[in-house]
Write an enzyme that holds these catalytic residues in place. Structure first.
Site, PDB file in Angstrom:
ATOM      1  N   CYS A 167       0.723  -1.160  -0.096  1.00  0.00           N
ATOM      2  CA  CYS A 167      -0.055   0.013   0.018  1.00  0.00           C
ATOM      3  C   CYS A 167       0.743   1.420   0.008  1.00  0.00           C
ATOM      4  CB  CYS A 167      -0.780   0.110   1.229  1.00  0.00           C
ATOM      5  SG  CYS A 167      -0.185  -0.551   2.702  1.00  0.00           S
ATOM      6  N   ARG A 220       7.035 -11.669   4.824  1.00  0.00           N
ATOM      7  CA  ARG A 220       6.626 -11.404   6.197  1.00  0.00           C
ATOM      8  C   ARG A 220       7.207 -12.522   7.298  1.00  0.00           C
ATOM      9  NH1 ARG A 220      -0.158 -10.469   5.233  1.00  0.00           N
ATOM     10  NH2 ARG A 220       0.293  -8.797   3.834  1.00  0.00           N
ATOM     11  N   GLN A 256       1.006 -11.283  -3.875  1.00  0.00           N
ATOM     12  CA  GLN A 256      -0.580 -10.893  -3.421  1.00  0.00           C
ATOM     13  C   GLN A 256      -0.933 -10.237  -4.846  1.00  0.00           C
ATOM     14  OE1 GLN A 256       0.204  -8.402  -0.290  1.00  0.00           O
ATOM     15  NE2 GLN A 256      -1.478  -9.450   0.868  1.00  0.00           N
ATOM     16  N   ASP A 302      -2.725  -7.553  -5.339  1.00  0.00           N
ATOM     17  CA  ASP A 302      -2.902  -6.558  -4.487  1.00  0.00           C
ATOM     18  C   ASP A 302      -3.387  -5.251  -5.249  1.00  0.00           C
ATOM     19  OD1 ASP A 302      -3.173  -5.493  -1.877  1.00  0.00           O
ATOM     20  OD2 ASP A 302      -1.094  -5.266  -1.456  1.00  0.00           O
ATOM     21  N   HIS A 356      -5.262  -1.176  -4.867  1.00  0.00           N
ATOM     22  CA  HIS A 356      -5.882  -0.035  -3.686  1.00  0.00           C
ATOM     23  C   HIS A 356      -6.594   0.814  -4.353  1.00  0.00           C
ATOM     24  CE1 HIS A 356      -2.247  -1.860  -1.371  1.00  0.00           C
ATOM     25  NE2 HIS A 356      -3.167  -1.660  -0.444  1.00  0.00           N
ATOM     26  N   LYS A 369     -12.506  -5.042   7.964  1.00  0.00           N
ATOM     27  CA  LYS A 369     -12.469  -5.607   6.579  1.00  0.00           C
ATOM     28  C   LYS A 369     -13.415  -6.899   6.293  1.00  0.00           C
ATOM     29  CE  LYS A 369      -9.190  -9.250   8.361  1.00  0.00           C
ATOM     30  NZ  LYS A 369      -7.918  -9.749   8.256  1.00  0.00           N
ATOM     31  N   HIS A 404      -8.105  -1.185   0.717  1.00  0.00           N
ATOM     32  CA  HIS A 404      -6.938  -2.352   0.286  1.00  0.00           C
ATOM     33  C   HIS A 404      -7.783  -3.678   0.140  1.00  0.00           C
ATOM     34  CE1 HIS A 404      -4.208   0.070   2.972  1.00  0.00           C
ATOM     35  NE2 HIS A 404      -5.500   0.442   3.223  1.00  0.00           N
TER      36      HIS A 404
END
Length: 647
Positions: free
Chosen positions: A346, A375, A393, A395, A397, A476, A522
């Site tokens: 992000c 991670r 991911q 991912d 935004h 979320k 997100h």
């Protein structure tokens, strides 16, 4: 509700039931008495109770007016109580059999069963021990031992377990810091536990030990290695048998085994735990999936972006990750400057947003990145592709005005619905709310949570509330897939964030000419690509649909006479975009077909003298079904037609 009612000279307490009705009982009555008064069937099914909302044993005395809800065996909570008692039964059996060789630690109920962790320097458990442990469990269950709760002082409990040599129990009590703790006894076995439990061991009718694995004490690799015995328990043997059949099917579908057999990926301790090494077929499978993702995002108005793998630590402090997430991050130093290896994508996306002045006319902006993150997952929780330390991911935004937020959330929900339909997944939905460790104002959290709930209500999706499990910056929506074995997998998520745009001072110029703050969503659709591939492998049992299969067909010749023609067909199919391999080995045709089936290749194209003379191939599906002979061009079109809906 009046406090007491007098009946025949006895001051009665009033018990309110879930339907709102009130019944009088003598003081000292128990939830078991309440169940018996309501019917023999309920008395047989009841395993625990809630007294004024607090979980309690059926033997708990009722000494005041209260609300009582009986927990029955056919409920999730009832099954959890059943399995938790079974965990104590297993620990009891292990202590009976191995005595001081073994120390007990913890034994919770989990989804589909329970486990208990044991410490031993002298005995290593293996599946060969299971029959002996199960036999002792059966004896203890048949003895119908009462399961009795008692409360003692912290000092008494520490002295008791220290005298028994149970040092892990002593540590648990010391860390709890409570002045009093509860113990449960059954026969000569005693355990530290909050409860509740079944009234006696005789209620346990069907159980099975399933596997043994290593687990660090409290999940920390710096602590001692324990031995975790997994097991399951059901109210009757028929349910247990059905579950064990599903478990056997799950073993056959295990993505770690299939990953090796299909030569898709591997892990190597020389590289590091939790780091995936993709082999050619696995890398191709991943590429097909990622290309599909890019096409689907571009169709829905997303822009492709890419950010760096490391960002200055000061930026992670601004975002709140350093204070709230750093135990999951890796850090490094470059030219004396501290950098954080990104666990999320992000920050770069917000920097892209800040690179220009934005108008309300520019919004929404949808930034999509197949971003690789790292991670620090504890080694005890790493599990094949499903829990790794380095992953990618899908991912994105979305930065939008508050007025656009509802439409953008619904757009993501539609995206998830469409994609999961392609893979044949049904799914369930949860709303995860503010955790204890979080940033942002109460007002922003309330606005974000309300927006997610409203969108779900509008589109008619049922959901459950998962209290306190949101991201540290916002609530979320979590999407849990249901696979072919009806197991749940967390993949897609939508997080609503009013906080990070504030921290990074993101603005846009509104219709009024003033600066306003955008909202950020997100979201991931598949989630981690590694995890999703692991789920896909198990869902399809390695039999990928044609569009996703890394090898779609194999050309096999009957004898060397057809080798040249087989090579020509192979070249023709490959040039047309079919993912095809060639098998010209001097082996019997049946052997080559069986091997292709073992590799789960969708089609085998058999070439003998007749096919060579006719200029055709004879396709055979991996299930054994034979198709009519067709020309190589016709087979190319056949493949394109089957795959076109995903292109």
């Amino acid at each position: 509700m009046p406090l007491f009612v007098r009946a025949e000279g006895v001051v009665m307490i009033q018990v309110q039931l879930p339907d709102g009705s009130i019944k009088p009982f003598p003081p000292g009555s128990t939830p078991r008495d309440v169940a018996a008064a309501l019917g023999a069937g309920l008395a047989r099914q009841a395993v625990a109770a809630r007294i004024d909302g607090q979980l309690a044993d059926l033997s708990t005395p009722l000494d005041r007016d209260c609300r009582v809800e009986l927990i029955t065996l056919d409920s999730p909570q009832g099954l959890e109580v059943y399995r938790h008692t079974a965990a104590h039964l297993m620990a009891h059996a292990v202590k009976d059999l191995y005595g001081d060789e073994v120390q007990v630690t913890i034994g919770p109920a989990i989804e589909n069963g329970f486990y208990y962790d044991f410490y031993s320097e002298r005995h290593t458990f293996s599946p060969e021990d299971f029959e002996r442990i199960e036999a002792r469990m059966t004896e203890l269950a048949a003895a119908d031992l009462p399961v009795v709760r008692e409360e003692v002082s912290r000092e008494q409990a520490i002295a008791l377990f220290r005298s028994m040599g149970e040092t892990y129990k002593v540590q648990l009590i010391e860390d709890l810091g409570e002045p009093r703790v509860s113990l449960y006894r059954q026969g000569d076995f005693v355990d530290l536990c909050r409860g509740p439990h079944l009234p006696s061991t005789g209620r346990l009718r069907a159980f099975k030990l399933t596997s043994v694995a290593g687990a660090y004490w409290r999940g920390d690799e710096k602590n001692a290695m324990l031995q975790r015995i997994y097991a399951t328990a059901f109210p009757d043997k028929k349910e247990l048998k059905a579950y064990l059949a599903r478990l056997e099917e799950a073993r056959k579908r295990d993505h770690r085994r299939l990953g090796r057999e299909l030569d898709l990926f591997s892990f190597n301790e020389e590289a590091g735990a939790g780091l995936v090494i993709w082999h050619p077929k696995g890398a191709l499978l991943r590429t097909i999936l990622e290309d599909f993702e890019r096409r689907e995002h571009l169709k829905r108005g997303y822009d492709l972006v890419m950010g760096p793998q490391i960002l200055r630590t000061e930026l992670w402090k601004t975002s709140g990750h350093f204070d709230n997430y750093r135990e999951n991050m890796y850090f490094t130093e470059v030219d004396g400057q501290s950098y954080g290896i990104k666990p999320m994508n992000c920050l770069s996306h917000m920097l892209i947003y800040k690179s220009h002045m934005r108008s309300y006319r520019d919004l929404p902006l949808r930034y999509f990145e197949l971003g690789t993150v790292h991670r620090h997952e504890k080694s005890g929780v790493l599990h094949g592709l499903l829990r790794v330390r380095g992953f990618t991911q899908d991912d994105a935004h979305i930065l939008c005005t508050p007025e656009q937020l509802d439409g953008e959330i619904k757009g993501v929900l539609e995206f998830v619905r469409d994609v999961m339909g392609i893979f044949g997944f049904e799914y369930e939905v949860e709303i995860s709310t503010r955790p204890a460790k979080s940033i942002g104002s109460d007002l922003d959290w309330e606005r974000a949570t309300k927006a997610l709930l409203q969108a779900l209500d509008d589109v008619g999706l049922c959901y459950e509330i998962n209290e306190g499990d949101g991201a540290f910056y916002g609530p979320k929506i979590d999407i849990k897939l249901k696979d072919a074995l009806d197991r749940r997998w967390q993949c897609a998520t939508i997080q609503c964030d009013f906080t990070l745009p504030e921290r990074f001072d993101l603005t846009y110029v509104g219709k009024d000419g003033e600066r306003h703050r955008p909202v950020m969503l997100h979201r991931v659709v598949l989630g981690a690509i590694e995890r999703f591939i692991g789920v896909l492998i198990e869902h399809y049992a390695g039999n990928f649909p044609l569009w996703l299969a890394p090898v779609q067909a194999v050309v096999v010749n009957v004898t060397d006479n057809q080798a040249a023609y087989a090579e020509a067909v192979h070249r023709q199919l490959r040039a047309a975009g079919v993912r095809v391999k060639l098998d010209l080995r001097n082996e019997k045709l049946g052997f080559k077909i069986r091997e292709a089936q073992f590799e789960k290749i969708p089609y085998m194209l058999v070439i003998g003298d007749k096919e060579m003379a006719d200029g055709t191939v004879s396709p055979r599906y991996r299930s054994g079904q034979n198709l009519s002979p067709m020309t190589p061009d016709a087979f190319v079109q056949f493949v394109l037609d089957e795959c076109k809906q995903y292109r």
